[in-house]
Scaffold this active site. Structure first.
Site, PDB file in Angstrom:
ATOM      1  N   GLN A 182      -0.871  -4.279  -9.032  1.00  6.58           N
ATOM      2  CA  GLN A 182      -0.890  -5.262 -10.055  1.00  6.58           C
ATOM      3  C   GLN A 182      -1.059  -6.607  -9.323  1.00  6.58           C
ATOM      4  O   GLN A 182      -1.394  -7.582  -9.975  1.00  6.58           O
ATOM      5  CB  GLN A 182       0.327  -5.320 -10.737  1.00  6.58           C
ATOM      6  CG  GLN A 182       0.506  -5.824 -12.166  1.00  6.58           C
ATOM      7  CD  GLN A 182       1.871  -5.236 -12.768  1.00  6.58           C
ATOM      8  OE1 GLN A 182       1.731  -4.201 -13.376  1.00  6.58           O
ATOM      9  NE2 GLN A 182       2.694  -6.180 -12.985  1.00  6.58           N
TER      10      GLN A 182
ATOM     11  N   HIS B  26       0.827  -1.261   0.001  1.00  9.76           N
ATOM     12  CA  HIS B  26       0.032   0.187   0.032  1.00  9.76           C
ATOM     13  C   HIS B  26       0.916   1.316  -0.071  1.00  9.76           C
ATOM     14  O   HIS B  26       0.684   2.339  -0.612  1.00  9.76           O
ATOM     15  CB  HIS B  26      -0.880   0.094   1.347  1.00  9.76           C
ATOM     16  CG  HIS B  26      -1.730  -1.133   1.592  1.00  9.76           C
ATOM     17  ND1 HIS B  26      -1.780  -2.006   2.278  1.00  9.76           N
ATOM     18  CD2 HIS B  26      -2.937  -1.252   0.787  1.00  9.76           C
ATOM     19  CE1 HIS B  26      -2.670  -3.084   2.251  1.00  9.76           C
ATOM     20  NE2 HIS B  26      -3.477  -2.509   1.308  1.00  9.76           N
TER      21      HIS B  26
ATOM     22  N   SER C 230      -2.374  -7.826   3.229  1.00  7.24           N
ATOM     23  CA  SER C 230      -3.263  -7.813   4.694  1.00  7.24           C
ATOM     24  C   SER C 230      -3.544  -9.224   5.227  1.00  7.24           C
ATOM     25  O   SER C 230      -3.546  -9.460   6.268  1.00  7.24           O
ATOM     26  CB  SER C 230      -4.319  -6.798   4.587  1.00  7.24           C
ATOM     27  OG  SER C 230      -4.260  -5.508   4.141  1.00  7.24           O
TER      28      SER C 230
ATOM     29  N   GLN D 295     -17.937  -6.684  -1.424  1.00  2.33           N
ATOM     30  CA  GLN D 295     -17.193  -7.620  -2.106  1.00  2.33           C
ATOM     31  C   GLN D 295     -16.880  -8.965  -1.665  1.00  2.33           C
ATOM     32  O   GLN D 295     -16.171  -9.830  -2.074  1.00  2.33           O
ATOM     33  CB  GLN D 295     -15.798  -6.946  -2.731  1.00  2.33           C
ATOM     34  CG  GLN D 295     -14.927  -6.548  -1.517  1.00  2.33           C
ATOM     35  CD  GLN D 295     -13.825  -5.566  -1.833  1.00  2.33           C
ATOM     36  OE1 GLN D 295     -13.989  -4.467  -2.160  1.00  2.33           O
ATOM     37  NE2 GLN D 295     -12.543  -6.012  -1.956  1.00  2.33           N
TER      38      GLN D 295
HETATM   39  P1  AMP Z   1      -6.404  -3.986  -0.329  1.00  2.00           P
HETATM   40  O1  AMP Z   1      -6.250  -3.302   0.819  1.00  2.00           O
HETATM   41  O2  AMP Z   1      -5.912  -5.364  -0.230  1.00  2.00           O
HETATM   42  O3  AMP Z   1      -7.916  -4.037  -1.017  1.00  2.00           O
HETATM   43  O4  AMP Z   1      -5.471  -3.283  -1.441  1.00  2.00           O
HETATM   44  C1  AMP Z   1      -5.449  -2.066  -1.669  1.00  2.00           C
HETATM   45  C2  AMP Z   1      -4.421  -1.914  -2.918  1.00  2.00           C
HETATM   46  O5  AMP Z   1      -3.100  -2.375  -2.450  1.00  2.00           O
HETATM   47  C3  AMP Z   1      -4.994  -2.671  -4.226  1.00  2.00           C
HETATM   48  O6  AMP Z   1      -4.791  -1.714  -5.367  1.00  2.00           O
HETATM   49  C4  AMP Z   1      -4.123  -3.605  -4.147  1.00  2.00           C
HETATM   50  O7  AMP Z   1      -3.875  -4.270  -5.527  1.00  2.00           O
HETATM   51  C5  AMP Z   1      -2.951  -3.125  -3.758  1.00  2.00           C
HETATM   52  N1  AMP Z   1      -1.809  -4.188  -3.177  1.00  2.00           N
HETATM   53  C6  AMP Z   1      -2.273  -5.193  -2.306  1.00  2.00           C
HETATM   54  N2  AMP Z   1      -0.972  -5.805  -1.960  1.00  2.00           N
HETATM   55  C7  AMP Z   1      -0.131  -5.314  -2.667  1.00  2.00           C
HETATM   56  C8  AMP Z   1       1.215  -5.543  -3.058  1.00  2.00           C
HETATM   57  N3  AMP Z   1       1.855  -6.595  -2.353  1.00  2.00           N
HETATM   58  N4  AMP Z   1       1.977  -4.719  -3.764  1.00  2.00           N
HETATM   59  C9  AMP Z   1       1.437  -3.708  -4.364  1.00  2.00           C
HETATM   60  N5  AMP Z   1       0.239  -3.421  -4.397  1.00  2.00           N
HETATM   61  C10 AMP Z   1      -0.461  -4.112  -3.607  1.00  2.00           C
END
Ligand code: AMP
Length: 298
Positions: A153, A42, A191, A66
């Site tokens: 990605q 993030h 997470s 979701q």
């Molecule tokens: P989330 O909080 O899991 O919904 O993720 C929020 C954003 O962070 C989304 O755009 C995810 O694709 C991105 N994200 C999650 N894990 C990673 C990671 N390891 N590296 C880069 N971006 C990430």
């Protein structure tokens, strides 16, 4: 606005008021949507957004639409104070942290329908998931009205579906994709990694190693998707406590399975390690003898 203090908005109205001043000052607004419990992945997206926007908005919202009923909504990890500190330390300007009631005051009656891009990979495994993602992302887009939005990605199918929504529905927003940030052992940060035991975390490193080995197999000349998938399955099945959810080799444009590995393709997979579902992917451009890892937007 060039404020060094993070503002926090919990309502749509507060968010709009905070952003109005930045917009009046002709600043480019950047949005990084998250579900909180932030990690370096993030943080990298916030950093990336600085190259494209002046006023950075990070949203933290665990979006119920979701999640399927049997998924981990209620136990999804949360730590608002830690997130707030991290977001402030990154120099973001606004943290938008609405309640569920604020985003969904009533049961929403409107839903997206996704064609083609949700046919495979996570689509059939998580019915309604991407529809819920589009619902919340489009609400965030309407509330914040960013010029730029940054997504990772790591969630490749989500990224491509959001890009398609932006294009199909004429959202005036530039989508930026950030590369997957990994633990030192190669495990993609998530997470949900907080659910893993120490042993499971160690075992999970095999997922990325298997993807790298798949790439090596393709580099050595293998072009049959089913052979590469079989090799990946075999490798990952050796991980203690693992259960394969899916492995797909798909074309990057439509996310449809390919038989022959050629052009721009993604190898994408989801694996349960114990109770925890982990996803990862690798994007390759394969042109005759040349195999190259490429970003989602090339
Ligand atoms: P989330 O909080 O899991 O919904 O993720 C929020 C954003 O962070 C989304 O755009 C995810 O694709 C991105 N994200 C999650 N894990 C990673 C990671 N390891 N590296 C880069 N971006 C990430």
């Amino acid at each position: 606005m060039a404020s060094d203090k993070l503002r926090i908005a919990c309502t749509v109205r507060e968010a709009r008021e905070a952003i109005a001043a930045a917009r009046a000052a002709n600043q480019r607004i950047g949005l990084i949507p998250t579900m909180g419990y932030l990690h370096d992945g993030h943080v990298s997206l916030i950093d990336l957004c600085k190259n494209h926007a002046d006023y950075l908005v990070v949203s933290v919202f665990v979006n119920p639409t979701q999640f399927s009923p049997h998924e981990d909504l209620s136990r999804y990890p949360r730590d608002f104070e830690r997130d707030r500190h991290l977001i402030e330390a990154q120099g973001a300007h606004l943290l938008f942290a609405p309640t569920t009631k604020e985003i969904y005051p009533e049961d929403s009656q409107i839903r997206y329908e996704i064609r083609v891009l949700a046919d495979h990979l996570c689509g059939p495994k998580r019915p309604g998931h991407f529809e819920g993602v589009l619902l919340v992302v489009s609400k965030l887009f309407h509330i914040i009205q960013p010029d730029v939005a940054v997504f990772g990605q790591k969630d490749l199918q989500q990224l491509l579906i959001i890009q398609r929504m932006i294009t199909d529905l004429n959202f005036p927003i530039q989508l930026i994709a950030g590369p997957t940030i990994r633990e030192p052992n190669g495990l993609a940060m998530s997470s949900r990694n907080s659910y893993l035991t120490t042993g499971e975390r160690r075992e999970s490193a095999t997922i990325y190693r298997a993807l790298q080995e798949a790439r090596q197999l393709i580099e050595s000349g293998e072009r049959s998707a089913s052979i590469v998938i079989e090799a990946l399955m075999k490798r990952i099945s050796k991980v203690q406590g693992s259960r394969m959810d899916y492995i797909g080799i798909v074309d990057l444009a439509r996310l449809q399975p390919v038989e022959q590995i050629q052009g721009r393709i993604a190898i994408a997979l989801a694996v349960y390690i114990g109770q925890t579902r982990l996803i990862d992917n690798m994007i390759l451009e394969v042109n005759h003898g040349k195999v190259q890892e490429i970003p989602a937007f090339h």
